[in-house]
Design a protein around this motif. Structure first.
Motif, mmCIF file in Angstrom:
data_model
loop_
_atom_site.group_PDB
_atom_site.id
_atom_site.type_symbol
_atom_site.label_atom_id
_atom_site.label_comp_id
_atom_site.label_asym_id
_atom_site.label_seq_id
_atom_site.Cartn_x
_atom_site.Cartn_y
_atom_site.Cartn_z
ATOM 1 N N ILE A 13 0.825 -1.203 0.000
ATOM 2 C CA ILE A 13 0.000 0.000 0.000
ATOM 3 C C ILE A 13 0.862 1.256 0.000
ATOM 4 C CG2 ILE A 13 -1.583 1.320 1.475
ATOM 5 C CD1 ILE A 13 -2.930 -1.392 2.129
ATOM 6 N N ALA A 14 2.070 1.161 0.533
ATOM 7 C CA ALA A 14 2.984 2.311 0.583
ATOM 8 C C ALA A 14 3.335 2.841 -0.806
ATOM 9 C CB ALA A 14 4.262 1.931 1.326
ATOM 10 N N LYS A 15 3.061 2.084 -1.853
ATOM 11 C CA LYS A 15 3.342 2.550 -3.217
ATOM 12 C C LYS A 15 2.379 3.666 -3.638
ATOM 13 C CE LYS A 15 4.893 -2.112 -4.454
ATOM 14 N NZ LYS A 15 4.573 -3.340 -5.230
ATOM 15 N N THR A 16 1.194 3.720 -3.029
ATOM 16 C CA THR A 16 0.203 4.708 -3.439
ATOM 17 C C THR A 16 -0.299 5.593 -2.298
ATOM 18 O OG1 THR A 16 -1.576 3.084 -3.119
ATOM 19 C CG2 THR A 16 -0.627 3.268 -5.336
ATOM 20 N N ALA A 17 0.030 5.253 -1.076
ATOM 21 C CA ALA A 17 -0.485 6.016 0.070
ATOM 22 C C ALA A 17 0.556 6.045 1.181
ATOM 23 C CB ALA A 17 -1.778 5.380 0.590
ATOM 24 N N ASP A 82 -7.538 -5.109 10.505
ATOM 25 C CA ASP A 82 -6.595 -4.873 11.609
ATOM 26 C C ASP A 82 -6.760 -3.491 12.228
ATOM 27 O OD1 ASP A 82 -5.451 -7.422 11.307
ATOM 28 O OD2 ASP A 82 -4.121 -6.688 9.718
ATOM 29 N N PHE A 83 -7.980 -2.964 12.182
ATOM 30 C CA PHE A 83 -8.316 -1.661 12.767
ATOM 31 C C PHE A 83 -7.563 -0.503 12.104
ATOM 32 C CE2 PHE A 83 -8.853 -4.879 16.149
ATOM 33 C CZ PHE A 83 -10.241 -4.855 16.206
ATOM 34 N N LEU A 84 -7.138 -0.706 10.881
ATOM 35 C CA LEU A 84 -6.500 0.356 10.102
ATOM 36 C C LEU A 84 -7.567 1.165 9.364
ATOM 37 C CD1 LEU A 84 -3.601 -1.721 8.485
ATOM 38 C CD2 LEU A 84 -3.475 -0.295 10.538
ATOM 39 N N THR A 85 -7.242 2.410 9.057
ATOM 40 C CA THR A 85 -8.157 3.279 8.315
ATOM 41 C C THR A 85 -7.398 4.020 7.223
ATOM 42 O OG1 THR A 85 -9.744 3.657 10.119
ATOM 43 C CG2 THR A 85 -9.568 5.374 8.461
ATOM 44 N N THR A 86 -7.971 4.055 6.033
ATOM 45 C CA THR A 86 -7.461 4.924 4.976
ATOM 46 C C THR A 86 -8.133 6.276 5.109
ATOM 47 O OG1 THR A 86 -7.293 3.009 3.503
ATOM 48 C CG2 THR A 86 -7.098 5.187 2.504
ATOM 49 N N GLY A 96 -4.691 13.284 -1.344
ATOM 50 C CA GLY A 96 -3.699 12.303 -0.925
ATOM 51 C C GLY A 96 -4.302 11.349 0.082
ATOM 52 N N ALA A 97 -3.768 10.138 0.120
ATOM 53 C CA ALA A 97 -4.269 9.122 1.043
ATOM 54 C C ALA A 97 -3.173 8.707 2.008
ATOM 55 C CB ALA A 97 -4.777 7.903 0.276
ATOM 56 N N ARG A 98 -3.583 8.350 3.208
ATOM 57 C CA ARG A 98 -2.670 7.819 4.209
ATOM 58 C C ARG A 98 -3.407 6.749 5.000
ATOM 59 N NH1 ARG A 98 -1.927 12.458 8.767
ATOM 60 N NH2 ARG A 98 -0.946 10.719 9.911
ATOM 61 N N VAL A 99 -2.658 5.841 5.565
ATOM 62 C CA VAL A 99 -3.233 4.816 6.428
ATOM 63 C C VAL A 99 -2.828 5.122 7.859
ATOM 64 C CG1 VAL A 99 -3.220 2.366 7.037
ATOM 65 C CG2 VAL A 99 -3.259 3.066 4.627
ATOM 66 N N THR A 100 -3.808 5.147 8.769
ATOM 67 C CA THR A 100 -3.522 5.380 10.176
ATOM 68 C C THR A 100 -3.669 4.070 10.956
ATOM 69 O OG1 THR A 100 -5.805 5.959 10.719
ATOM 70 C CG2 THR A 100 -4.356 7.748 10.015
ATOM 71 N N ILE A 243 -13.502 5.452 -4.916
ATOM 72 C CA ILE A 243 -12.334 6.305 -5.173
ATOM 73 C C ILE A 243 -11.099 5.734 -4.489
ATOM 74 C CG2 ILE A 243 -11.321 8.572 -4.697
ATOM 75 C CD1 ILE A 243 -14.098 9.781 -5.098
ATOM 76 N N THR A 244 -11.263 5.243 -3.279
ATOM 77 C CA THR A 244 -10.132 4.655 -2.557
ATOM 78 C C THR A 244 -9.556 3.471 -3.327
ATOM 79 O OG1 THR A 244 -11.160 5.326 -0.477
ATOM 80 C CG2 THR A 244 -9.390 3.706 -0.334
ATOM 81 N N ALA A 245 -10.427 2.679 -3.911
ATOM 82 C CA ALA A 245 -9.979 1.528 -4.696
ATOM 83 C C ALA A 245 -9.388 1.944 -6.026
ATOM 84 C CB ALA A 245 -11.147 0.562 -4.913
#
Length: 494
Positions: A13-17, A82-86, A96-100, A243-245
């Motif tokens: 995922i780090a390739k795009t966010a 895993d309780f992650l959020t985009t 821009g997107a990020r994962v928290t 959009i996220t996809a």
């Protein structure tokens, strides 16, 4: 092709966010949060993620806690990733997107025993809330905690098996008191004037119904800092998931979209310590009230002001409402002539510059915030965002033509049909009662103002009643756009 969001796929995922620079396994819980909705995940969780990315305060991670049956769906979706959020931030000129990864667990609703045990854990030093303006059991007219509410009465009668957020918090505090453990700080992150004081009143007020000694201990030892929060965060739907996809290649069951701008102002009252949020932009001040008044009345009040004319004119998105010349001019005139003049000074802030910022934020087309979201729950929002300005002006002997028009627009909207003839869908816990009053107001405007739990003493003002009746009559006879134009031409009060 998309990548399912999980801890195992963060490298892809780090390739795009953006992804966390810390190991999630390094985090330990320090916060329990009630109300894991979009705003929390776009605001408090983002600030903590920023802090963790600096390598700081990894013992302040979040454990979510569900209360309502509807929280189960959110928990299931987040647990599956895993309780992650985009988080997708969208400004006018960039996205821009990020994962928290600030949340490490989520307690299921309906399991009071597990929730109370977590609250009693000495490692939990803050309990935070985003439960919406309507979740505090406040009497809208008086602004005071309502101890007679059926849900509060039920928790008071059975404190060992609470069903409300405040019942759970109270049970957690009792467990700590009985065990000799210092109490956690209770931190509201909702848009309510004096949100810390309101939360204190709810927790202590509930305790006083069943255990006065515990109430006294809470009053003496538990901190409830006031805070102001700000970030426009629309609801998530198929558009946002798509959009996220499509744009970021992330398969996230419930991403969050928000504007780039965010703000958090807090009173620094945390007896058991707090994360160093000042390092990531949080303002700690002695008194939040000036910032709170500014934001709630200009931004939230502005949202409430444009929601109903836009809905009546069949406008769906907030930025489209701002593109409508009459609605934009209505907002500007209302804010500059009636709302801003009764807002106390804010340190190092020009209120007209703040309004210009709000107008730019409302106009952001990428956010795709919706008018139906702003129009929902008016019976809780009007008494908090609009009527305080009305009351202040009346107490000063000043006119309220525009603010009365806002109330009339809400009433006309509740009658159920747009100016174009479309049926309106409603989302308000008091819908049946307030719509009945709105329909009665077609022949008797006073019928709507007699909702004393909403309008309180504002409805006793002959000036307000007259301005409201004039505006409502114009909306019924001339329609929304013509009424807005009369107001803009200073002809509505005549």
């Amino acid at each position: 092709m998309t990548t399912h969001l999980s801890l195992a796929t963060l490298k892809d995922i780090a390739k795009t966010a953006g992804v966390p620079t810390y190991e999630r396994s390094s985090l330990k819980a320090g916060i329990v949060h009630f109300g894991v909705g979009n705003f929390h995940r776009a605001h408090q969780a983002v600030y903590l993620d920023d802090l963790f990315n600096l390598g700081l305060d990894h013992d302040w991670a979040i454990i979510g806690a569900g209360v309502l049956a509807s929280d189960a769906a959110m928990r299931e979706k987040l647990a599956g990733q895993d309780f992650l959020t985009t988080v997708v931030e969208q400004d006018n000129n960039r996205s821009g997107a990020r994962v928290t990864a600030a949340m490490i667990d989520y307690l299921a609703p309906g399991n009071a025993v597990a929730t109370i045990a977590q609250l009693a854990d000495p490692e939990i030093r803050i309990v935070s809330l985003t439960i919406t303006e309507g979740g505090y059991f406040i009497n809208p007219a008086s602004g005071a905690f309502d101890p007679a509410h059926p849900a509060i009465a039920a928790d008071a009668a059975n404190p060992a098996d609470p069903k409300t957020v405040f019942g759970l918090i109270l049970a957690g505090l009792k467990a700590r008191k009985d065990g000799g453990i210092a109490p956690f700080t209770v931190m509201s992150c909702d848009n309510i004037p004096g949100n810390g004081e309101v939360t204190h009143a709810a927790v202590s007020g509930l305790a006083r119904l069943s255990d006065p000694d515990l109430a006294d201990w809470i009053d003496a030892h538990v901190a409830f800092p006031n805070g102001m929060v700000d970030r426009i965060t629309p609801a998530t739907g198929a558009r946002e998931i798509g959009i996220t996809a499509d744009d970021y290649g992330i398969d996230d069951a419930w991403p969050v979209f928000c504007e780039e701008y965010k703000q958090w102002v807090l009173e620094d009252h945390f007896p058991l310590g707090r994360p160093a949020l000042e390092k990531v932009g949080v303002q700690f001040v002695p008194d939040v009230a000036p910032y709170e008044h500014m934001k709630i009345r200009i931004l939230n009040g502005g949202h409430a002001a444009i929601a109903y004319p836009a809905a009546l004119l069949d406008i769906h998105f907030v930025h489209e409402a701002m593109e409508d010349a009459d609605i934009r001019a209505f907002l500007s005139k209302l804010e500059r002539e009636e709302i801003i003049p009764v807002i106390p000074p804010v340190p190092d802030t020009d209120l007209n510059d703040y309004l210009a910022l709000i107008e730019r934020r409302f106009s952001n087309p990428k956010i795709a915030d919706t008018i139906p979201r702003l129009a929902q729950d008016g019976s809780n929002r009007q008494p908090k965002f609009i009527l305080p300005s009305t009351s202040d002006r009346l107490s000063r002997g000043e006119d309220v033509t525009g603010l009365a028009l806002v109330s009339a627009l809400w009433c006309h909207y509740l009658a159920g049909t747009t100016d174009g003839g479309k049926a309106i869908s409603f989302n308000d816990p008091n819908f049946e009662r307030i719509q009945a009053a709105a329909i009665a107001a077609k022949s008797d405007p006073a019928a709507f103002l007699d909702l004393k739990d909403i309008f309180g003493t504002v409805a006793d003002s002959e000036l307000f009643r007259g301005r409201f009746a004039t505006a409502l009559k114009s909306l019924q006879q001339n329609g929304t756009r013509a009424t807005l134009k009369l107001y803009l031409e200073n002809q509505l009060a005549s």
